[in-house]
Design a protein around this motif. Sequence first.
Motif, PDB file in Angstrom:
ATOM      1  N   TRP A  10       0.972  -1.356  -0.007  1.00  0.00           N
ATOM      2  CA  TRP A  10       0.098   0.145   0.034  1.00  0.00           C
ATOM      3  C   TRP A  10       0.787   1.257   0.081  1.00  0.00           C
ATOM      4  CZ3 TRP A  10      -0.904   3.899   3.651  1.00  0.00           C
ATOM      5  CH2 TRP A  10      -1.999   4.710   3.188  1.00  0.00           C
ATOM      6  N   LYS A  11       1.832   1.149   0.574  1.00  0.00           N
ATOM      7  CA  LYS A  11       2.859   2.394   0.876  1.00  0.00           C
ATOM      8  C   LYS A  11       3.456   2.593  -0.411  1.00  0.00           C
ATOM      9  CE  LYS A  11       3.596   1.607   5.734  1.00  0.00           C
ATOM     10  NZ  LYS A  11       4.621   1.384   6.849  1.00  0.00           N
ATOM     11  N   LYS A  12       3.904   1.422  -1.188  1.00  0.00           N
ATOM     12  CA  LYS A  12       4.543   1.588  -2.387  1.00  0.00           C
ATOM     13  C   LYS A  12       3.620   2.236  -3.423  1.00  0.00           C
ATOM     14  CE  LYS A  12       8.658  -1.323  -1.953  1.00  0.00           C
ATOM     15  NZ  LYS A  12       9.563  -0.505  -1.987  1.00  0.00           N
ATOM     16  N   SER A  13       2.563   1.642  -3.312  1.00  0.00           N
ATOM     17  CA  SER A  13       1.328   2.105  -4.191  1.00  0.00           C
ATOM     18  C   SER A  13       1.248   3.646  -4.334  1.00  0.00           C
ATOM     19  CB  SER A  13       0.248   1.278  -4.014  1.00  0.00           C
ATOM     20  OG  SER A  13       0.329  -0.137  -4.279  1.00  0.00           O
ATOM     21  N   ARG A  14       1.206   4.141  -2.799  1.00  0.00           N
ATOM     22  CA  ARG A  14       0.910   5.636  -2.951  1.00  0.00           C
ATOM     23  C   ARG A  14       1.913   6.386  -3.284  1.00  0.00           C
ATOM     24  NH1 ARG A  14       0.159   7.099   2.770  1.00  0.00           N
ATOM     25  NH2 ARG A  14       0.336   9.254   2.141  1.00  0.00           N
ATOM     26  N   LEU A  15       3.282   5.727  -3.042  1.00  0.00           N
ATOM     27  CA  LEU A  15       4.547   6.653  -3.749  1.00  0.00           C
ATOM     28  C   LEU A  15       4.187   6.470  -5.286  1.00  0.00           C
ATOM     29  CD1 LEU A  15       7.239   7.606  -3.789  1.00  0.00           C
ATOM     30  CD2 LEU A  15       8.057   5.216  -3.627  1.00  0.00           C
ATOM     31  N   LEU A  16       3.832   5.405  -5.781  1.00  0.00           N
ATOM     32  CA  LEU A  16       3.696   5.393  -7.250  1.00  0.00           C
ATOM     33  C   LEU A  16       2.645   6.354  -7.726  1.00  0.00           C
ATOM     34  CD1 LEU A  16       4.097   3.778 -10.094  1.00  0.00           C
ATOM     35  CD2 LEU A  16       2.134   2.553  -9.492  1.00  0.00           C
ATOM     36  N   CYS A  17       1.750   6.459  -7.031  1.00  0.00           N
ATOM     37  CA  CYS A  17       0.535   7.493  -7.281  1.00  0.00           C
ATOM     38  C   CYS A  17       1.280   8.963  -7.416  1.00  0.00           C
ATOM     39  CB  CYS A  17      -0.661   7.492  -6.299  1.00  0.00           C
ATOM     40  SG  CYS A  17      -1.612   6.057  -6.741  1.00  0.00           S
ATOM     41  N   SER A  18       1.858   9.374  -6.458  1.00  0.00           N
ATOM     42  CA  SER A  18       2.473  10.614  -6.372  1.00  0.00           C
ATOM     43  C   SER A  18       3.326  10.919  -7.521  1.00  0.00           C
ATOM     44  CB  SER A  18       3.494  10.866  -5.348  1.00  0.00           C
ATOM     45  OG  SER A  18       2.718  10.671  -3.998  1.00  0.00           O
ATOM     46  N   LYS A  19       4.389   9.896  -7.930  1.00  0.00           N
ATOM     47  CA  LYS A  19       5.163   9.826  -8.882  1.00  0.00           C
ATOM     48  C   LYS A  19       4.316   9.981 -10.277  1.00  0.00           C
ATOM     49  CE  LYS A  19       9.169   7.600  -7.016  1.00  0.00           C
ATOM     50  NZ  LYS A  19      10.036   8.332  -7.210  1.00  0.00           N
ATOM     51  N   ILE A  20       3.360   9.333 -10.518  1.00  0.00           N
ATOM     52  CA  ILE A  20       2.491   9.374 -11.745  1.00  0.00           C
ATOM     53  C   ILE A  20       1.852  10.809 -11.938  1.00  0.00           C
ATOM     54  CG2 ILE A  20       0.329   8.588 -12.961  1.00  0.00           C
ATOM     55  CD1 ILE A  20       2.778   6.531 -13.181  1.00  0.00           C
ATOM     56  N   TYR A  21       1.358  11.220 -10.753  1.00  0.00           N
ATOM     57  CA  TYR A  21       0.958  12.571 -10.680  1.00  0.00           C
ATOM     58  C   TYR A  21       1.755  13.729 -11.130  1.00  0.00           C
ATOM     59  CZ  TYR A  21      -4.313  11.895  -9.191  1.00  0.00           C
ATOM     60  OH  TYR A  21      -5.374  11.569  -9.457  1.00  0.00           O
ATOM     61  N   ASN A  22       3.053  13.515 -10.762  1.00  0.00           N
ATOM     62  CA  ASN A  22       4.115  14.523 -11.115  1.00  0.00           C
ATOM     63  C   ASN A  22       4.441  14.363 -12.183  1.00  0.00           C
ATOM     64  OD1 ASN A  22       4.340  15.564  -8.605  1.00  0.00           O
ATOM     65  ND2 ASN A  22       5.783  14.144  -7.694  1.00  0.00           N
ATOM     66  N   ILE A  23       4.605  13.260 -12.943  1.00  0.00           N
ATOM     67  CA  ILE A  23       5.137  12.846 -14.412  1.00  0.00           C
ATOM     68  C   ILE A  23       3.990  13.318 -15.173  1.00  0.00           C
ATOM     69  CG2 ILE A  23       5.388  11.240 -16.221  1.00  0.00           C
ATOM     70  CD1 ILE A  23       7.863  11.644 -14.493  1.00  0.00           C
ATOM     71  N   ALA A  25       1.671  15.707 -14.915  1.00  0.00           N
ATOM     72  CA  ALA A  25       1.714  16.897 -14.920  1.00  0.00           C
ATOM     73  C   ALA A  25       2.315  17.894 -16.112  1.00  0.00           C
ATOM     74  CB  ALA A  25       2.065  17.693 -13.555  1.00  0.00           C
ATOM     75  N   THR A  26       3.349  17.008 -16.561  1.00  0.00           N
ATOM     76  CA  THR A  26       4.363  17.618 -17.974  1.00  0.00           C
ATOM     77  C   THR A  26       3.907  17.037 -18.968  1.00  0.00           C
ATOM     78  OG1 THR A  26       5.679  15.713 -17.846  1.00  0.00           O
ATOM     79  CG2 THR A  26       6.347  17.484 -16.231  1.00  0.00           C
ATOM     80  N   PHE A  27       2.684  16.265 -19.162  1.00  0.00           N
ATOM     81  CA  PHE A  27       2.164  15.793 -20.496  1.00  0.00           C
ATOM     82  C   PHE A  27       1.331  17.157 -21.154  1.00  0.00           C
ATOM     83  CE2 PHE A  27       1.416  10.998 -19.656  1.00  0.00           C
ATOM     84  CZ  PHE A  27       2.671  10.700 -19.223  1.00  0.00           C
ATOM     85  N   PRO A  28       1.265  16.897 -22.543  1.00  0.00           N
ATOM     86  CA  PRO A  28       0.530  17.805 -23.173  1.00  0.00           C
ATOM     87  C   PRO A  28      -0.878  18.085 -22.618  1.00  0.00           C
ATOM     88  CG  PRO A  28       1.764  16.066 -24.765  1.00  0.00           C
ATOM     89  CD  PRO A  28       1.579  15.897 -23.264  1.00  0.00           C
ATOM     90  N   SER A  29      -1.122  19.466 -22.571  1.00  0.00           N
ATOM     91  CA  SER A  29      -2.657  19.817 -21.958  1.00  0.00           C
ATOM     92  C   SER A  29      -3.676  19.110 -22.899  1.00  0.00           C
ATOM     93  CB  SER A  29      -2.706  21.252 -22.010  1.00  0.00           C
ATOM     94  OG  SER A  29      -2.579  21.765 -23.350  1.00  0.00           O
ATOM     95  N   GLU A  30      -3.255  18.952 -23.947  1.00  0.00           N
ATOM     96  CA  GLU A  30      -4.486  18.237 -24.770  1.00  0.00           C
ATOM     97  C   GLU A  30      -4.685  16.649 -24.458  1.00  0.00           C
ATOM     98  OE1 GLU A  30      -1.104  17.873 -27.767  1.00  0.00           O
ATOM     99  OE2 GLU A  30      -1.990  19.606 -26.346  1.00  0.00           O
ATOM    100  N   GLU A  31      -3.885  16.235 -23.543  1.00  0.00           N
ATOM    101  CA  GLU A  31      -4.068  14.821 -23.084  1.00  0.00           C
ATOM    102  C   GLU A  31      -4.663  14.689 -21.705  1.00  0.00           C
ATOM    103  OE1 GLU A  31      -3.664  12.040 -24.444  1.00  0.00           O
ATOM    104  OE2 GLU A  31      -2.896  12.834 -26.307  1.00  0.00           O
ATOM    105  N   LYS A  32      -5.046  15.954 -21.055  1.00  0.00           N
ATOM    106  CA  LYS A  32      -5.541  16.085 -19.931  1.00  0.00           C
ATOM    107  C   LYS A  32      -6.893  14.884 -19.491  1.00  0.00           C
ATOM    108  CE  LYS A  32      -8.082  19.334 -16.667  1.00  0.00           C
ATOM    109  NZ  LYS A  32      -8.370  20.732 -16.569  1.00  0.00           N
ATOM    110  N   PHE A  33      -7.731  14.992 -20.743  1.00  0.00           N
ATOM    111  CA  PHE A  33      -8.706  13.887 -20.596  1.00  0.00           C
ATOM    112  C   PHE A  33      -8.469  12.612 -21.187  1.00  0.00           C
ATOM    113  CE2 PHE A  33     -10.457  18.354 -20.207  1.00  0.00           C
ATOM    114  CZ  PHE A  33     -11.048  18.181 -18.869  1.00  0.00           C
ATOM    115  N   GLY A  34      -7.417  12.457 -21.651  1.00  0.00           N
ATOM    116  CA  GLY A  34      -6.918  11.442 -22.524  1.00  0.00           C
ATOM    117  C   GLY A  34      -5.764  10.517 -21.361  1.00  0.00           C
ATOM    118  N   ILE A  35      -4.725  10.440 -21.850  1.00  0.00           N
ATOM    119  CA  ILE A  35      -3.875   9.457 -21.194  1.00  0.00           C
ATOM    120  C   ILE A  35      -3.368   9.837 -19.723  1.00  0.00           C
ATOM    121  CG2 ILE A  35      -1.570  10.077 -22.178  1.00  0.00           C
ATOM    122  CD1 ILE A  35      -1.321   6.910 -22.668  1.00  0.00           C
TER     123      ILE A  35
END
Length: 116
Positions: A10-23, A25-35
């Motif tokens: 559970w702890k590692k999965s939370r860490l993964l979520c944080s990393k995914i959210y941070n990564i 955030a740099t995706f193209p804005s047109e992908e906001k509702f996509g990937i």
Amino acid sequence: MHQFKQLGIWKKSRLLCSKIYNITATFPSEEKFGITNQLRRASVSIPSNIAEGSSRNSNKDFARFLEIAIGSAYEVETQLLISSDLGFITEENTIELANLLEEIIKMTSRFRATLL
């Protein structure tokens, strides 16, 4: 009943979520509702299913939720690879996240086996 907050998976999965959210955030804005949305939802599903499963009264039920969490982890991996193919994420970040996912999947699978 298990204390999900004490589980390493559970702890590692939370860490993964944080990393995914941070990564993402740099995706193209047109992908906001996509990937971006897909990756975030799938990553949140991992610790959420671990937590929900821990509240179940039987090990069999908990094991089923862990299986769902593993499925979500594979979904995240696929979406990361697609994001890498599209140039949204660096190879270094892809490898780091893929390694963390692999660790989560292995830990979850081993833990699930102890419940059956």
